[in-house]
Design a protein around this motif. Structure first.
Motif, PDB file in Angstrom:
ATOM      1  N   TRP A 170    -125.208 -45.873  38.643  1.00 28.29           N
ATOM      2  CA  TRP A 170    -124.030 -46.131  39.462  1.00 28.29           C
ATOM      3  C   TRP A 170    -123.375 -44.891  39.835  1.00 28.29           C
ATOM      4  O   TRP A 170    -122.668 -44.908  40.952  1.00 28.29           O
ATOM      5  CB  TRP A 170    -123.176 -47.068  38.712  1.00 28.29           C
ATOM      6  CG  TRP A 170    -123.472 -48.404  38.226  1.00 28.29           C
ATOM      7  CD1 TRP A 170    -124.436 -49.254  39.030  1.00 28.29           C
ATOM      8  CD2 TRP A 170    -123.566 -49.189  36.864  1.00 28.29           C
ATOM      9  NE1 TRP A 170    -124.648 -50.505  38.566  1.00 28.29           N
ATOM     10  CE2 TRP A 170    -124.268 -50.558  37.080  1.00 28.29           C
ATOM     11  CE3 TRP A 170    -122.772 -48.754  35.721  1.00 28.29           C
ATOM     12  CZ2 TRP A 170    -123.943 -51.315  36.270  1.00 28.29           C
ATOM     13  CZ3 TRP A 170    -122.810 -49.926  34.995  1.00 28.29           C
ATOM     14  CH2 TRP A 170    -123.716 -51.160  35.120  1.00 28.29           C
ATOM     15  N   ALA A 171    -123.585 -43.653  39.044  1.00 26.24           N
ATOM     16  CA  ALA A 171    -122.935 -42.638  39.409  1.00 26.24           C
ATOM     17  C   ALA A 171    -123.763 -42.230  40.832  1.00 26.24           C
ATOM     18  O   ALA A 171    -123.147 -41.403  41.417  1.00 26.24           O
ATOM     19  CB  ALA A 171    -122.830 -41.623  38.541  1.00 26.24           C
ATOM     20  N   ASN A 172    -124.780 -42.312  40.646  1.00 30.07           N
ATOM     21  CA  ASN A 172    -125.622 -41.799  41.832  1.00 30.07           C
ATOM     22  C   ASN A 172    -125.303 -42.546  43.271  1.00 30.07           C
ATOM     23  O   ASN A 172    -125.382 -42.049  44.331  1.00 30.07           O
ATOM     24  CB  ASN A 172    -127.078 -41.627  41.538  1.00 30.07           C
ATOM     25  CG  ASN A 172    -127.778 -40.847  40.627  1.00 30.07           C
ATOM     26  OD1 ASN A 172    -127.047 -39.702  40.463  1.00 30.07           O
ATOM     27  ND2 ASN A 172    -128.535 -41.010  39.952  1.00 30.07           N
ATOM     28  N   ASN A 173    -124.833 -43.858  43.071  1.00 29.08           N
ATOM     29  CA  ASN A 173    -124.497 -44.542  44.232  1.00 29.08           C
ATOM     30  C   ASN A 173    -123.224 -44.209  44.791  1.00 29.08           C
ATOM     31  O   ASN A 173    -122.822 -44.620  46.010  1.00 29.08           O
ATOM     32  CB  ASN A 173    -124.691 -46.060  43.962  1.00 29.08           C
ATOM     33  CG  ASN A 173    -126.034 -46.298  43.825  1.00 29.08           C
ATOM     34  OD1 ASN A 173    -126.950 -45.709  44.217  1.00 29.08           O
ATOM     35  ND2 ASN A 173    -126.175 -47.390  43.008  1.00 29.08           N
ATOM     36  N   ARG A 174    -122.375 -43.499  44.093  1.00 30.66           N
ATOM     37  CA  ARG A 174    -120.866 -43.103  44.315  1.00 30.66           C
ATOM     38  C   ARG A 174    -120.875 -41.906  44.960  1.00 30.66           C
ATOM     39  O   ARG A 174    -120.724 -40.774  44.444  1.00 30.66           O
ATOM     40  CB  ARG A 174    -119.934 -43.089  43.465  1.00 30.66           C
ATOM     41  CG  ARG A 174    -119.833 -44.604  42.375  1.00 30.66           C
ATOM     42  CD  ARG A 174    -118.522 -44.479  41.429  1.00 30.66           C
ATOM     43  NE  ARG A 174    -119.004 -43.716  40.408  1.00 30.66           N
ATOM     44  CZ  ARG A 174    -119.538 -44.000  39.171  1.00 30.66           C
ATOM     45  NH1 ARG A 174    -119.811 -45.085  39.207  1.00 30.66           N
ATOM     46  NH2 ARG A 174    -119.571 -43.149  38.340  1.00 30.66           N
ATOM     47  N   ARG A 175    -121.384 -41.865  46.442  1.00 32.60           N
ATOM     48  CA  ARG A 175    -121.586 -40.586  47.033  1.00 32.60           C
ATOM     49  C   ARG A 175    -121.144 -40.777  48.668  1.00 32.60           C
ATOM     50  O   ARG A 175    -120.918 -41.792  49.076  1.00 32.60           O
ATOM     51  CB  ARG A 175    -123.011 -40.308  46.875  1.00 32.60           C
ATOM     52  CG  ARG A 175    -123.913 -41.230  47.632  1.00 32.60           C
ATOM     53  CD  ARG A 175    -125.393 -41.165  47.406  1.00 32.60           C
ATOM     54  NE  ARG A 175    -126.362 -42.018  48.193  1.00 32.60           N
ATOM     55  CZ  ARG A 175    -126.341 -43.248  48.151  1.00 32.60           C
ATOM     56  NH1 ARG A 175    -125.857 -43.956  47.399  1.00 32.60           N
ATOM     57  NH2 ARG A 175    -127.092 -43.829  49.069  1.00 32.60           N
ATOM     58  N   VAL A 176    -121.215 -39.556  49.191  1.00 34.86           N
ATOM     59  CA  VAL A 176    -121.114 -39.336  50.741  1.00 34.86           C
ATOM     60  C   VAL A 176    -122.465 -38.656  50.802  1.00 34.86           C
ATOM     61  O   VAL A 176    -122.757 -37.412  50.518  1.00 34.86           O
ATOM     62  CB  VAL A 176    -119.906 -38.603  51.180  1.00 34.86           C
ATOM     63  CG1 VAL A 176    -120.113 -38.291  52.739  1.00 34.86           C
ATOM     64  CG2 VAL A 176    -118.701 -39.531  50.871  1.00 34.86           C
ATOM     65  N   ASP A 177    -123.126 -39.164  51.903  1.00 34.20           N
ATOM     66  CA  ASP A 177    -124.491 -38.525  52.421  1.00 34.20           C
ATOM     67  C   ASP A 177    -124.471 -37.961  53.835  1.00 34.20           C
ATOM     68  O   ASP A 177    -123.391 -38.446  54.536  1.00 34.20           O
ATOM     69  CB  ASP A 177    -125.640 -39.639  52.545  1.00 34.20           C
ATOM     70  CG  ASP A 177    -125.923 -40.071  51.009  1.00 34.20           C
ATOM     71  OD1 ASP A 177    -126.186 -39.321  50.208  1.00 34.20           O
ATOM     72  OD2 ASP A 177    -126.589 -41.244  50.985  1.00 34.20           O
ATOM     73  N   PHE A 178    -124.946 -36.797  53.819  1.00 33.12           N
ATOM     74  CA  PHE A 178    -124.781 -36.126  55.234  1.00 33.12           C
ATOM     75  C   PHE A 178    -126.147 -36.484  56.082  1.00 33.12           C
ATOM     76  O   PHE A 178    -127.372 -36.313  55.648  1.00 33.12           O
ATOM     77  CB  PHE A 178    -124.833 -34.550  55.162  1.00 33.12           C
ATOM     78  CG  PHE A 178    -123.504 -34.035  54.573  1.00 33.12           C
ATOM     79  CD1 PHE A 178    -122.452 -33.443  55.375  1.00 33.12           C
ATOM     80  CD2 PHE A 178    -123.245 -34.087  53.115  1.00 33.12           C
ATOM     81  CE1 PHE A 178    -121.686 -33.056  54.830  1.00 33.12           C
ATOM     82  CE2 PHE A 178    -122.157 -33.650  52.745  1.00 33.12           C
ATOM     83  CZ  PHE A 178    -121.212 -32.926  53.375  1.00 33.12           C
ATOM     84  N   LYS A 179    -126.054 -36.877  57.502  1.00 31.96           N
ATOM     85  CA  LYS A 179    -126.932 -37.178  58.354  1.00 31.96           C
ATOM     86  C   LYS A 179    -126.731 -36.409  59.636  1.00 31.96           C
ATOM     87  O   LYS A 179    -125.801 -36.290  59.914  1.00 31.96           O
ATOM     88  CB  LYS A 179    -127.195 -38.425  58.445  1.00 31.96           C
ATOM     89  CG  LYS A 179    -127.655 -39.477  57.372  1.00 31.96           C
ATOM     90  CD  LYS A 179    -128.768 -38.979  56.835  1.00 31.96           C
ATOM     91  CE  LYS A 179    -129.035 -40.061  55.661  1.00 31.96           C
ATOM     92  NZ  LYS A 179    -130.280 -39.670  54.842  1.00 31.96           N
ATOM     93  N   LEU A 180    -127.753 -35.686  60.264  1.00 31.96           N
ATOM     94  CA  LEU A 180    -127.653 -34.957  61.291  1.00 31.96           C
ATOM     95  C   LEU A 180    -128.057 -35.840  62.448  1.00 31.96           C
ATOM     96  O   LEU A 180    -128.847 -36.938  62.644  1.00 31.96           O
ATOM     97  CB  LEU A 180    -128.502 -33.654  61.390  1.00 31.96           C
ATOM     98  CG  LEU A 180    -128.244 -32.874  60.116  1.00 31.96           C
ATOM     99  CD1 LEU A 180    -129.263 -31.646  60.476  1.00 31.96           C
ATOM    100  CD2 LEU A 180    -126.884 -32.396  60.384  1.00 31.96           C
ATOM    101  N   LEU A 181    -127.106 -35.794  63.728  1.00 28.86           N
ATOM    102  CA  LEU A 181    -127.545 -36.412  64.873  1.00 28.86           C
ATOM    103  C   LEU A 181    -127.857 -35.524  66.080  1.00 28.86           C
ATOM    104  O   LEU A 181    -127.086 -34.489  66.058  1.00 28.86           O
ATOM    105  CB  LEU A 181    -126.218 -37.458  65.132  1.00 28.86           C
ATOM    106  CG  LEU A 181    -125.755 -38.394  63.977  1.00 28.86           C
ATOM    107  CD1 LEU A 181    -124.416 -39.039  64.502  1.00 28.86           C
ATOM    108  CD2 LEU A 181    -126.816 -39.703  63.786  1.00 28.86           C
ATOM    109  N   PRO A 182    -128.721 -35.661  66.761  1.00 31.33           N
ATOM    110  CA  PRO A 182    -128.896 -34.933  67.821  1.00 31.33           C
ATOM    111  C   PRO A 182    -127.751 -34.831  69.003  1.00 31.33           C
ATOM    112  O   PRO A 182    -126.933 -35.585  69.163  1.00 31.33           O
ATOM    113  CB  PRO A 182    -130.286 -35.538  68.714  1.00 31.33           C
ATOM    114  CG  PRO A 182    -130.534 -36.849  67.982  1.00 31.33           C
ATOM    115  CD  PRO A 182    -129.498 -36.836  66.893  1.00 31.33           C
TER     116      PRO A 182
END
Length: 182
Positions: A170-182
Motif C-alpha cells: 500500500w505504501a508503494n501505491n501512494r506515489r506520484v510517477d514521472f512520465k516524459l512526453l515528447p
C-alpha cells in the motif's frame, strides 16, 4: 385497448427501423466509391525521409529509447497514508528530479501521475491523487522547472504498482510517477 396496441406497434416500428444492419456512410457515397477513392489517395502520398537525429524511433541519444532512459533518471515520490504534502525525506528526491528536469530532460514535457492505495472511495482517491501531483508540481516549480512543461493526471487507485494486501505494498501505491512526453 386500441391505443395501447397502436402505440406498441408504433414503438416497435421505431425501434426496429433504427436498428439497421448497414453501416452509414458519412460522405453520402457508397462504400465501393470510398474504397477506390481512398486507394487513389494512398497511391499519391508523398514520403519524406527524416534524419536519424530527428527521429523518435532511432536508438541514438534521441527518441523513445532515450526517453525511457531519461525517465529512469526521474523516480517516484512517495506519500504517507491519506497525505498529499511532500515529506522532508522526499524533498531531496524532488530536488534531484527538478535538477534532471532542468538539464537532461529539459526538451521533454513532464506528466505527473498521482496514485493512491485502495483505501477510500474512488472519488476521494482521484482527488487525493491530483492533490499529490499538484504538490510535486509546486515543488518542481519552486526549484525552477518551467510550469508550462508540466501536466498532471490522477489515476486514483486504478494504477497500482503492487497488488498485495500488505502495508509495504500500500505504501508503494501512494506515489506520484514521472512520465516524459515528447
Amino acid at each position: 385497448m386500441k391505443s395501447i396496441v397502436l402505440s406498441s406497434v408504433v414503438t416497435a416500428l421505431l425501434i426496429f427501423s433504427g436498428c439497421s444492419s448497414k453501416n452509414p456512410d458519412a460522405t453520402g457515397t457508397n462504400a465501393t466509391t470510398n474504397a477506390s477513392t481512398n486507394a487513389q489517395e494512398v497511391e499519391g502520398v508523398n514520403t519524406e525521409t527524416v534524419p536519424a537525429a530527428n527521429s523518435l524511433i532511432s536508438s541514438g541519444n534521441t527518441g523513445i529509447d532515450s526517453m525511457s532512459v531519461m525517465e529512469g533518471k526521474l523516480g517516484s515520490v512517495y506519500f504517507e497514508f491519506d497525505q498529499f504534502t511532500v515529506t522532508p525525506a522526499m524533498q531531496s528526491k524532488v530536488t534531484n528530479d527538478s535538477d534532471a528536469a532542468k538539464t537532461a530532460v529539459s526538451k521533454y514535457n513532464i506528466k505527473l501521475e498521482g496514485n493512491c492505495d485502495e483505501w477510500g472511495s474512488d472519488e476521494y482517491n482521484f482527488a487525493l491523487g491530483l492533490k499529490r501531483a499538484d504538490s510535486v508540481k509546486k515543488a518542481l516549480i519552486a526549484n525552477g522547472v518551467d510550469a508550462s512543461k508540466i501536466t498532471m493526471v490522477s489515476y486514483g487507485e486504478s494504477n497500482p504498482s503492487c497488488s498485495d494486501k500488505t502495508q509495504e505494498c500500500w505504501a508503494n501505491n501512494r506515489r506520484v510517477d514521472f512520465k516524459l512526453l515528447p
